[in-house]
Design a protein around this motif. Structure first.
Motif, PDB file in Angstrom:
ATOM      1  N   UNK A 273     -53.551  47.666 -20.796  1.00  0.00           N
ATOM      2  CA  UNK A 273     -52.656  48.416 -21.633  1.00  0.00           C
ATOM      3  C   UNK A 273     -52.946  47.937 -23.056  1.00  0.00           C
ATOM      4  N   UNK A 274     -53.785  46.884 -23.324  1.00  0.00           N
ATOM      5  CA  UNK A 274     -53.981  46.405 -24.719  1.00  0.00           C
ATOM      6  C   UNK A 274     -55.633  46.609 -24.892  1.00  0.00           C
ATOM      7  N   UNK A 275     -56.056  46.960 -26.251  1.00  0.00           N
ATOM      8  CA  UNK A 275     -57.361  47.044 -26.581  1.00  0.00           C
ATOM      9  C   UNK A 275     -57.713  45.692 -26.709  1.00  0.00           C
ATOM     10  N   UNK A 276     -59.073  45.291 -27.082  1.00  0.00           N
ATOM     11  CA  UNK A 276     -59.848  44.054 -27.264  1.00  0.00           C
ATOM     12  C   UNK A 276     -59.010  43.406 -28.496  1.00  0.00           C
ATOM     13  N   UNK A 277     -58.576  44.317 -29.633  1.00  0.00           N
ATOM     14  CA  UNK A 277     -57.954  43.752 -30.763  1.00  0.00           C
ATOM     15  C   UNK A 277     -56.511  43.166 -30.252  1.00  0.00           C
ATOM     16  N   UNK A 278     -55.942  44.138 -29.597  1.00  0.00           N
ATOM     17  CA  UNK A 278     -54.467  43.870 -28.882  1.00  0.00           C
ATOM     18  C   UNK A 278     -54.315  42.456 -28.169  1.00  0.00           C
ATOM     19  N   UNK A 279     -55.532  42.370 -27.291  1.00  0.00           N
ATOM     20  CA  UNK A 279     -55.442  41.216 -26.625  1.00  0.00           C
ATOM     21  C   UNK A 279     -55.546  40.047 -27.439  1.00  0.00           C
ATOM     22  N   UNK A 280     -56.456  39.967 -28.563  1.00  0.00           N
ATOM     23  CA  UNK A 280     -56.540  38.991 -29.486  1.00  0.00           C
ATOM     24  C   UNK A 280     -55.222  38.659 -30.035  1.00  0.00           C
ATOM     25  N   UNK A 281     -54.439  39.471 -30.473  1.00  0.00           N
ATOM     26  CA  UNK A 281     -53.127  39.554 -31.148  1.00  0.00           C
ATOM     27  C   UNK A 281     -52.495  38.773 -30.094  1.00  0.00           C
ATOM     28  N   UNK A 282     -52.445  39.236 -28.831  1.00  0.00           N
ATOM     29  CA  UNK A 282     -51.770  38.684 -27.746  1.00  0.00           C
ATOM     30  C   UNK A 282     -51.696  37.358 -27.612  1.00  0.00           C
ATOM     31  N   UNK A 283     -53.008  36.830 -27.548  1.00  0.00           N
ATOM     32  CA  UNK A 283     -53.451  35.399 -27.426  1.00  0.00           C
ATOM     33  C   UNK A 283     -52.732  34.706 -28.606  1.00  0.00           C
ATOM     34  N   UNK A 284     -52.991  35.081 -29.830  1.00  0.00           N
ATOM     35  CA  UNK A 284     -52.632  34.445 -30.987  1.00  0.00           C
ATOM     36  C   UNK A 284     -51.173  34.202 -31.237  1.00  0.00           C
ATOM     37  N   UNK A 285     -50.459  35.433 -30.732  1.00  0.00           N
ATOM     38  CA  UNK A 285     -48.936  35.531 -30.794  1.00  0.00           C
ATOM     39  C   UNK A 285     -48.441  34.357 -30.042  1.00  0.00           C
ATOM     40  N   UNK A 286     -49.125  34.121 -28.711  1.00  0.00           N
ATOM     41  CA  UNK A 286     -48.324  33.248 -27.877  1.00  0.00           C
ATOM     42  C   UNK A 286     -48.468  31.696 -28.644  1.00  0.00           C
ATOM     43  N   UNK A 287     -49.717  31.438 -29.096  1.00  0.00           N
ATOM     44  CA  UNK A 287     -49.971  30.149 -29.859  1.00  0.00           C
ATOM     45  C   UNK A 287     -48.998  29.994 -31.019  1.00  0.00           C
ATOM     46  N   UNK A 288     -48.843  31.018 -31.743  1.00  0.00           N
ATOM     47  CA  UNK A 288     -48.083  30.969 -32.919  1.00  0.00           C
ATOM     48  C   UNK A 288     -46.482  30.698 -32.674  1.00  0.00           C
ATOM     49  N   UNK A 289     -46.160  31.356 -31.596  1.00  0.00           N
ATOM     50  CA  UNK A 289     -44.519  31.040 -31.002  1.00  0.00           C
ATOM     51  C   UNK A 289     -44.322  29.783 -30.435  1.00  0.00           C
TER      52      UNK A 289
ATOM     53  N   UNK B  64     -43.990  45.955 -23.674  1.00  0.00           N
ATOM     54  CA  UNK B  64     -43.845  46.859 -24.736  1.00  0.00           C
ATOM     55  C   UNK B  64     -45.047  47.390 -25.443  1.00  0.00           C
ATOM     56  N   UNK B  65     -46.084  47.157 -25.150  1.00  0.00           N
ATOM     57  CA  UNK B  65     -47.596  48.099 -25.509  1.00  0.00           C
ATOM     58  C   UNK B  65     -47.522  49.152 -24.668  1.00  0.00           C
TER      59      UNK B  65
ATOM     60  N   UNK C 244     -47.194  45.584 -31.445  1.00  0.00           N
ATOM     61  CA  UNK C 244     -46.874  44.194 -30.698  1.00  0.00           C
ATOM     62  C   UNK C 244     -46.803  43.270 -31.882  1.00  0.00           C
ATOM     63  N   UNK C 245     -47.739  43.472 -32.751  1.00  0.00           N
ATOM     64  CA  UNK C 245     -47.809  42.319 -33.882  1.00  0.00           C
ATOM     65  C   UNK C 245     -46.401  42.377 -34.707  1.00  0.00           C
ATOM     66  N   UNK C 246     -45.953  43.443 -35.148  1.00  0.00           N
ATOM     67  CA  UNK C 246     -44.578  43.599 -35.595  1.00  0.00           C
ATOM     68  C   UNK C 246     -43.506  42.822 -34.769  1.00  0.00           C
TER      69      UNK C 246
ATOM     70  N   UNK D 166     -41.960  53.965 -34.004  1.00  0.00           N
ATOM     71  CA  UNK D 166     -40.831  54.191 -35.582  1.00  0.00           C
ATOM     72  C   UNK D 166     -39.531  53.662 -35.121  1.00  0.00           C
ATOM     73  N   UNK D 167     -38.866  54.105 -33.993  1.00  0.00           N
ATOM     74  CA  UNK D 167     -37.549  53.659 -33.503  1.00  0.00           C
ATOM     75  C   UNK D 167     -37.649  52.215 -33.256  1.00  0.00           C
ATOM     76  N   UNK D 168     -38.738  51.955 -32.555  1.00  0.00           N
ATOM     77  CA  UNK D 168     -38.545  50.681 -32.006  1.00  0.00           C
ATOM     78  C   UNK D 168     -38.615  49.635 -33.404  1.00  0.00           C
ATOM     79  N   UNK D 169     -39.433  50.102 -34.282  1.00  0.00           N
ATOM     80  CA  UNK D 169     -39.513  49.188 -35.656  1.00  0.00           C
ATOM     81  C   UNK D 169     -38.294  49.104 -36.226  1.00  0.00           C
ATOM     82  N   UNK D 170     -37.702  50.438 -36.020  1.00  0.00           N
ATOM     83  CA  UNK D 170     -36.328  50.351 -37.096  1.00  0.00           C
ATOM     84  C   UNK D 170     -35.498  49.297 -36.214  1.00  0.00           C
ATOM     85  N   UNK D 171     -35.360  49.222 -34.710  1.00  0.00           N
ATOM     86  CA  UNK D 171     -34.598  48.450 -34.054  1.00  0.00           C
ATOM     87  C   UNK D 171     -34.773  46.925 -34.281  1.00  0.00           C
ATOM     88  N   UNK D 172     -36.082  46.516 -34.787  1.00  0.00           N
ATOM     89  CA  UNK D 172     -36.308  45.169 -34.951  1.00  0.00           C
ATOM     90  C   UNK D 172     -35.791  44.804 -36.423  1.00  0.00           C
TER      91      UNK D 172
END
Length: 811
Positions: free
Chosen positions: A33-49, A69-70, A78-80, A115-121
């Motif tokens: 479900x994620x592109x190459x860029x999305x997978x990169x953000x996915x891995x970096x997000x785990x390390x940041x958390x 979510x994606x 996902x980045x947001x 857009x609704x999901x971003x408003x939810x955040x």
């Protein structure tokens, strides 16, 4: 940024062993479900958390939740989501962050729009600042909440709890955990009928079956601030539908919410299929644009009905305009829309008939070129020009809209200067704590042998009902229902109440109980009329002036419907004599009709039983020379006259006046015994004649208990709102300020009454108060407005003042 896991080993080594194992297990699904860029953000997000130091649970929630979510709303959010989680670290605990990430897939699935999901955040970030202890219990109940609320409803529900329990933390936790009655009441108040996310797949398959192509739909949080929501619209080739709608009740039955969604989606799809060229809005005024848009709606629907005849039945079920609706330009738009869609509908108005004739002439062109909207422009402009001569009503773009709820706002096909147009790139049931009356269905033997409680009234705890009508032994063809039965009164009605301290409405806070008015002696009313015969005689000329005058001709106008021959000849003579002619040579015929409904609301609290002390006698008027001395028309009050008695006399004289003029009117009364028991009586309703029965009810009214005015005003305004008159007047007669036994703050009920008056005004009801309290100036102007009240200093003059006030307000 490869999709292969070995390209991210440096990032994975920074994770804990358990988190690394979970990432290795989840990676194949994430790669789907994620592109190459999305997978990169996915891995970096785990390390940041992980770097937050809030425990492995936060990282695990991210690893499991981000791909879901994606999948639901796209990888751009996902980045947001990761950014929001990192921002929350300075505001709340790791357990709450873990819940935010763990429930994110649920929110994405229910909102179904990025857009609704971003408003939810953003909403979560705001709520943490307003009610930090309420976020955790709310997230535990998030699935339950989003099954019943839109994003706007969730935001209003949460804001109410955050403000109402700002400093009461235990109540805050109970509210957001759905453990308090207030929470359930607000939830019930905010819930909508059917959510788009629950029927979107069915609607999509329906459109695909019709047109053999895909249409893309998105929910719009139209009710984010108001419950009405946006109308459907098309933008960038996407169909935007309200995220929740209710069933629609028409004179032909109830149309389910899913059918409303089906009709709206089919209409928008018909535009996408058949409207291929933009319509120029240049040189068109708003009225011409409204007429052109209506004809374009009819064009695309005619093309769709030609292919799928069943769509006519679906769309026609949501058109409710009738020939009786002729007060606004919007009424005529709705009538024409129904006439163009439904050939079997009868509407003989000249403008509607002209629209049908022009449309019949244009249909061959529509069939010849299905994608050319020029015919809509031509027919619409012609109808706009003829409307002024055939109807002549003003057009208000914000309010004069078509009444069919499924039609979109037509922004899709308009082309303005600098804009090309058609850019192709582009409700948990909350119970109430008041006891409900039980209707028990029994057989004949139980019904006959059980003891009937003769003292039980309309508020009896149990009512036994027999399945068939019961006739007496001496059967004369008349059942007990026909001979002794009474028409049932309505069920208790719950209204909100405004709390000025927290600046919020308490939903379903007050219960209005309608009671059956007891009958008195009609001779009392006849006696009142006899005593005030002289006053009635004086009012005769005033009432005659209020009678409708039919058609009147207004002369000496520069702009009118016809030429006034006398004025034209006089101007011509002046012109021949070299004088300046009078340009006012036109005449216009105007219908002078009264179109008003009046409801008189009486305060029947205990204080109305007080005896009125006569004030000092008024000095007689000074007679003029040669004329007989004049005297006051109002008779002296009888000894020991009460406020209630004078109120009854004033109502009798007012009812006599309104009956002579012919205005629809009603006389209601109220008192209260706490918020759960606001008593309400209908002594004379709009549909009832002013006969001996109504007079007997007026003679039997009594004063008791307290004055909870806001709830009574809301109930009376609801009755007035059902009247079709252009002007609606609510006349409140009271002898004191709002008060009740369960309210200690004297300002509480004053602010609530003010709020009720404002709500009535928004619904087109003019509220006016006649107060019998000499000290009322201190509060009555704040409730009703500076020019919407009168204080009667001498109560004994009320019978004279009230009919004159009615004549002045309805002139």
């Amino acid at each position: 940024m490869s999709a292969h896991l070995d390209k991210h080993t440096d990032w994975l080594q920074a994770l804990e062993p358990d988190s690394r194992a979970l990432m290795l297990h989840s990676w194949p699904d994430a790669a789907k479900v994620l592109s190459a860029r999305g997978l990169d953000n996915y891995a970096k997000g785990a390390v940041a958390l992980k770097g937050l130091g809030r425990g492995p649970g936060v990282v695990a929630a991210w690893i499991e939740g981000a791909p879901q979510v994606a999948k639901e709303v796209g990888e751009d959010v996902v980045g947001e989501l990761a950014t929001t989680a990192l921002m929350l670290a300075s505001k709340t605990s790791g357990a709450v962050i873990e819940l935010v990430l763990g429930t994110a897939p649920t929110a994405a699935r229910r909102l179904a729009d990025p857009e609704l999901f971003l408003q939810y955040l953003q909403f979560l970030n705001t709520l943490l600042a307003q009610a930090p202890r309420g976020v955790r219990p709310m997230l535990d109940k998030l699935e339950v909440l989003l099954e019943q609320l839109t994003l706007g409803g969730l935001r209003r529900w949460a804001t109410w709890g955050a403000q109402a329990h700002r400093t009461h933390y235990e109540e805050q936790i109970r509210y957001f955990g759905l453990d308090s009655k207030e929470s359930l009441a607000v939830l019930q108040n905010e819930r909508k009928g059917t959510l788009l996310v629950d029927v979107q797949r069915r609607i999509h398959m329906y459109l695909r079956a019709l047109w053999a192509r895909d249409f893309y739909m998105r929910p719009t949080a139209g009710d984010f601030e108001t419950r009405e929501g946006y109308r459907p619209f098309i933008e960038d080739y996407l169909i935007h539908l309200p995220d929740a709608v209710d069933a629609v009740t028409t004179d032909r039955g109830t149309v389910p919410a899913v059918e409303l969604y089906r009709a709206a989606a089919a209409h928008a799809a018909a535009h996408l299929v058949s409207t291929r060229r933009p319509l120029s809005a240049e040189s068109l005024n708003p009225w011409q644009m409204a007429c052109v848009a209506l004809v374009e709606d009819a064009r695309v629907e005619a093309l769709a009905v030609a292919r799928f005849p069943g769509l006519r039945t679906l769309w026609a079920s949501l058109h409710t305009a009738t020939p009786a609706q002729d007060r606004t330009a919007g009424d005529f738009l709705s009538r024409l829309a129904r006439a163009l869609l439904d050939p079997g509908h009868t509407d003989d108005h000249a403008w509607v008939a002209q629209g049908r004739a022009l449309w019949a002439q244009a249909l061959p062109r529509v069939a010849q070129d299905p994608h050319d909207p020029t015919v809509s422009w031509e027919v619409g402009v012609a109808l706009a020009h003829s409307f002024k001569a055939l109807v002549g009503l003003p057009f208000h773009p914000r309010t004069d809209l078509q009444s069919a709820p499924y039609r979109d706002d037509n922004r899709y096909f308009w082309a303005f200067e600098g804009h090309e147009g058609l850019d192709s790139e582009q409700a948990m049931l909350a119970g109430h704590d008041s006891a409900k009356q039980v209707r028990k269905y029994v057989n004949l033997m139980e019904f006959a042998n059980e003891l009937d409680v003769e003292t039980a009234g309309d508020d009896a705890q149990e009512i036994w009902v027999l399945g068939t009508e019961l006739f007496p032994y001496e059967d004369m063809g008349v059942s007990y229902n026909d001979s002794e039965g009474r028409e049932p009164i309505i069920d208790p009605v719950h209204y909100p109440e405004w709390d000025h301290q927290i600046q919020l409405e308490r939903p379903a806070w007050v219960t209005v109980q309608e009671r059956r008015a007891s009958a008195g002696d009609p001779a009392v009313v006849d006696g009142i009329v006899a005593r005030h015969r002289r006053l009635i005689g004086r009012m005769k000329y005033l009432l005659d002036a209020l009678q409708p005058q039919g058609v009147q001709r207004l002369r000496k106008l520069e702009d009118g419907d016809d030429i006034d021959l006398n004025a034209a000849l006089a101007s011509l003579v002046s012109l021949r004599m070299g004088e300046q002619p009078d340009p006012r040579i036109m005449v216009r015929s105007v219908r002078k009709l009264r179109d008003i409904s009046v409801l008189v609301l009486l305060d029947l609290s205990q204080s109305t039983n007080d005896v009125v002390r006569s004030g000092p006698a008024a000095s007689p008027a000074t007679p003029t020379a040669g004329a007989a001395p004049t005297t006051h028309a109002a008779p002296e009050p009888e000894p020991e006259q009460t406020v209630l008695g004078l109120t009854r006399e004033a109502c009798v004289l007012l009812a006599d006046a309104m009956a002579k003029v012919g205005d629809p009117f009603a006389i209601h009364g109220f008192c209260s015994d706490g918020r759960h028991d606001v008593n309400y009586w209908r002594f004379k309703d709009f549909h009832q004649p002013y006969d001996d029965a109504a007079k007997a009810r007026l003679a039997g009214m009594q004063g008791q208990l307290s004055t909870r005015m806001g709830a009574a005003i809301r109930h009376a305004a609801a009755a007035l709102k059902q009247q079709r008159s252009a002007k609606k007047l609510l006349l409140v007669i009271t002898d004191g300020e709002p008060a009740d036994v369960d309210v200690r703050d004297p300002q509480y009920l004053r602010h609530d009454a003010k709020k009720a008056v404002e709500e009535a005004s928004r619904n087109g009801v003019l509220t006016y108060c006649m107060s019998l309290d000499p000290r009322a100036d201190q509060y009555v102007s704040r409730i009703f407005g500076a020019r919407h009240f009168m204080v009667v200093d001498r109560v004994e003059r009320l019978p004279e003042k009230l009919p004159l006030l009615y004549a002045g307000l309805t002139r």
